[in-house]
Write a protein that holds these residues in place. Structure first.
Motif, PDB file in Angstrom:
ATOM      1  N   ALA A  72      43.316  48.465  45.951  1.00  0.00           N
ATOM      2  CA  ALA A  72      42.982  47.547  44.859  1.00  0.00           C
ATOM      3  C   ALA A  72      43.892  46.320  44.885  1.00  0.00           C
ATOM      4  N   GLU A  73      45.177  46.548  45.075  1.00  0.00           N
ATOM      5  CA  GLU A  73      46.121  45.435  45.095  1.00  0.00           C
ATOM      6  C   GLU A  73      45.897  44.525  46.305  1.00  0.00           C
ATOM      7  N   LYS A  74      45.626  45.110  47.471  1.00  0.00           N
ATOM      8  CA  LYS A  74      45.369  44.302  48.669  1.00  0.00           C
ATOM      9  C   LYS A  74      44.098  43.474  48.536  1.00  0.00           C
ATOM     10  N   ALA A  75      43.144  43.964  47.725  1.00  0.00           N
ATOM     11  CA  ALA A  75      41.891  43.247  47.513  1.00  0.00           C
ATOM     12  C   ALA A  75      41.977  42.279  46.334  1.00  0.00           C
ATOM     13  N   SER A  76      43.203  41.960  45.924  1.00  0.00           N
ATOM     14  CA  SER A  76      43.468  40.967  44.871  1.00  0.00           C
ATOM     15  C   SER A  76      42.990  41.389  43.487  1.00  0.00           C
ATOM     16  N   PHE A  77      43.006  42.689  43.229  1.00  0.00           N
ATOM     17  CA  PHE A  77      42.740  43.185  41.881  1.00  0.00           C
ATOM     18  C   PHE A  77      44.069  43.246  41.137  1.00  0.00           C
ATOM     19  N   GLU A  78      44.011  43.085  39.825  1.00  0.00           N
ATOM     20  CA  GLU A  78      45.202  43.168  38.999  1.00  0.00           C
ATOM     21  C   GLU A  78      45.169  44.453  38.182  1.00  0.00           C
ATOM     22  N   HIS A  79      46.336  45.076  38.042  1.00  0.00           N
ATOM     23  CA  HIS A  79      46.422  46.279  37.218  1.00  0.00           C
ATOM     24  C   HIS A  79      46.197  45.876  35.767  1.00  0.00           C
TER      25      HIS A  79
END
Length: 170
Positions: A136-143
Motif C-alpha cells: 500500500a505504501e509503495k503504491a502511494s497510499f496513505e495510512h
C-alpha cells in the motif's frame, strides 16, 4: 520487466492456483484453491458482471505469465465510506519483493478511475500483515486509520484489526 493486468479468463485458473501459497491462503483466500473451484469462481464473476455487479478481478501478468490477482469491489463497506472502492491483491511467492503487487495496484487504480467506479481507492489489510502494508505504501497510499471489522474474527473470537490505506482517484 513488463507488468500488466487483464480480466481473468477461465484458462487462467491453473496459473492462479499455482501462484497460491500459505501466505495467500492466510491473508486472502482463507483456504487452498483448486483448479475446478477457481474456474467456477471466474465463471461466476462473468455471470455477476452480466447482472451488473461491480466486483472485478484481474490477473497480474509479468512478462507474459499470470503471477497473481488484483481486484476491486465497491460493495465492500466494512470500515469504508461511501465512494470507497476496496482493493485486494496477491502475488506468487517467487515474485514477491519486486514491486509487482504495487504496480498492479497502481494499474487497478487507473482502471477504477477510468471506469468511474469510485472516488477513492482503499486497501484494508490485517494489521499483522506487514507485507501488504508495504505494498500500500509503495503504491502511494496513505495510512488513514485502524478499524475493527465486523465481518472477520480471530481464532479467539476477537475482532480483526485492519489498517486502512487510501488514495484519492480524482
Amino acid at each position: 520487466m513488463q507488468i500488466s493486468i487483464e480480466p481473468l479468463r477461465l484458462e487462467d485458473a491453473r496459473a492462479v492456483v499455482d501462484a497460491e501459497d500459505e501466505q495467500t491462503v492466510r491473508w486472502l483466500s482463507e483456504e487452498k484453491s483448486t483448479i475446478e473451484g477457481t474456474t467456477e469462481f471466474i465463471a461466476q464473476l462473468s455471470r455477476d458482471a452480466e447482472l451488473g455487479k461491480p466486483k472485478r478481478v484481474f490477473g497480474i501478468w509479468l512478462d507474459g505469465h499470470c503471477v497473481g490477482t488484483v481486484d476491486f469491489d465497491p460493495d465492500v463497506t466494512d470500515g469504508l465510506e461511501p465512494g470507497d472502492v476496496n482493493i485486494a491483491y496477491g502475488v506468487a511467492p517467487w515474485v514477491r519483493g519486486r514491486d509487482i503487487a504495487a504496480r498492479a495496484v497502481e494499474l487497478i487504480c487507473a482502471t477504477i478511475r477510468d471506469r468511474a467506479v469510485g472516488t477513492r481507492a482503499v486497501i484494508r489489510c490485517d494489521a499483522r500483515n506487514a507485507a501488504s502494508s508495504r505494498v500500500a505504501e509503495k503504491a502511494s497510499f496513505e495510512h488513514l486509520r485502524e478499524v475493527q471489522i465486523d465481518t472477520e474474527a480471530l481464532d479467539d473470537g476477537s475482532p480483526v484489526v485492519m489498517h486502512v490505506y487510501d488514495r484519492n482517484l480524482l
